[in-house]
Design an enzyme around this catalytic site. Sequence first.
Site, PDB file in Angstrom:
ATOM      1  CG  ASN A   4      -2.103  -0.930   1.072  1.00 35.41           C
ATOM      2  OD1 ASN A   4      -2.411  -1.365  -0.028  1.00 35.41           O
ATOM      3  ND2 ASN A   4      -2.741  -1.260   2.170  1.00 35.41           N
TER       4      ASN A   4
ATOM      5  CG  ASP B 270      -8.912  -5.472  -3.409  1.00 33.82           C
ATOM      6  OD1 ASP B 270      -8.355  -6.103  -4.318  1.00 33.82           O
ATOM      7  OD2 ASP B 270      -8.437  -5.342  -2.274  1.00 33.82           O
TER       8      ASP B 270
ATOM      9  CG  ASP C  39      -7.188  -4.096   3.814  1.00 35.38           C
ATOM     10  OD1 ASP C  39      -8.292  -4.241   3.268  1.00 35.38           O
ATOM     11  OD2 ASP C  39      -6.274  -3.412   3.315  1.00 35.38           O
TER      12      ASP C  39
END
Length: 476
Positions: free
Chosen positions: A54, A149, A341
């Site tokens: 990320n 996603d 997450d």
Amino acid sequence: MVPIVRGRLNLQKNKKNLQNGKDEGSGMSVEQLFRINGGRKLSGGKVSIAGSSNQVTKCIIAALLTNEHILIKNAPAVNERKIAEELFAFLGGRVEYLDEHTIRLCANEVMKNSISRKICQKNRISILAVGPLLHRFGKAYIYAALGGDKIGKRPVDFHINGLIEMGAHVELDDNLYHISVDENGLRGAHIVLPFPSVMTTENLIIAATLAKGRTVIENAAIEPEVIELVKMLQKMGADITMNANRTYIIQGVDKLKGCELRIMPDRNQAVSFACAALATGGNVLLEKIPHDPLYSFLNYIQRMGAEFRVNSEGIFVSSPKGKRLKQSHIEVEVHPGFMTDWQQPFMVLFTQADGISILHETIFEDRLGYTHFLNSMGANINLFSTCLGEAPCRFKHKNHTHSAIIHGPTPLKGGNFRMPTDIRAGMCLVIAGLVGSGPTILSNIQELQRKYDNIVEKLNQMGADVSIIQGTLTSV
């Protein structure tokens, strides 16, 4: 060193059968499958944690702000990084590999201000390039159909509206955004985000560094990866202050310079491996990872009865000795709360915990769909549209299925599944397969490889029995 200059990255293809993508005997497509022989306790192993995917992708895009070299160390060897590098090279930037985890970037030959549809469809990271392209060319073109996603509605409205407030002119024609600025370029603005979106915060900070005047971003994201991006930009000469109440103040500068940085450990990857060990009743040493990125996670597993210790070797997490994990009530919130997450690997912990656990997801409205896979493996998970918690929630009274009640413990059994496009849900299925009896076969594993490096080797080091095989999901 292997330089890439204004080129695209090519992934190596399997030579056998994959040249035409078909199983000659059946006519069905052949692909790589993830095979898990479950029911083994992952105990006594250790695992190295890669750099944050990320963070590294955002830092690669931020390198477009300068013509000087950017040196990035501890870059993870994952597909998502390759996508960002492909975007950088497509625009004309140069990527040099000094070793597997060290890259040097230079944007002094960037010549394009339009990003291809193919790259846009791969990942949402493309939207972050708009600010640097506006600073370079005054115009940028990007397709609205962005990949990433599938975890609920993820429009780019926050990004576009923030850029408009900074003086950008935006038109949407045939699914292509035409974004431009006048001769004065982007200018400072006072922006209040409707929600502390991580990528929107990163996008507007990147754009504001070279904008004229002062930009204030309120209700912004303060995740560790965002702070690391801010630190990189500060090294490049940006003037960025972080105030109380989730507010950034950026005073635009005329020019940014090159810098060197090291990517922080991937806290999501660390949580996934820790949950794999705990769900199987085992333990693992997360090598060399510092306390800070995981302090919140460690608090939650401690409530469930797990143990941990932090020292110079890293962080060691262990299941309770002779007992099961305890039930828990967790609410997903923005940082520093429980991360969205983390809830997918945690869901497997809940299925193995003693009692009734509750999860309330407040970040994404459609991120619990994967639980039907777990139920088919033997879990007892019920979903609700009501808010099962106290945290402020955008989805209250909106009929989004975003809460779960989990009855545990329940034995799980293996199965064959196509991995969902939510990477963390895919990792959830991997962990469930490790817990379950019998084999589990997963297809669409490229989704997992976007953020997890050397996952077969790392899980086997922890005591698992996993492998990559060739075949079709229906034939194994």
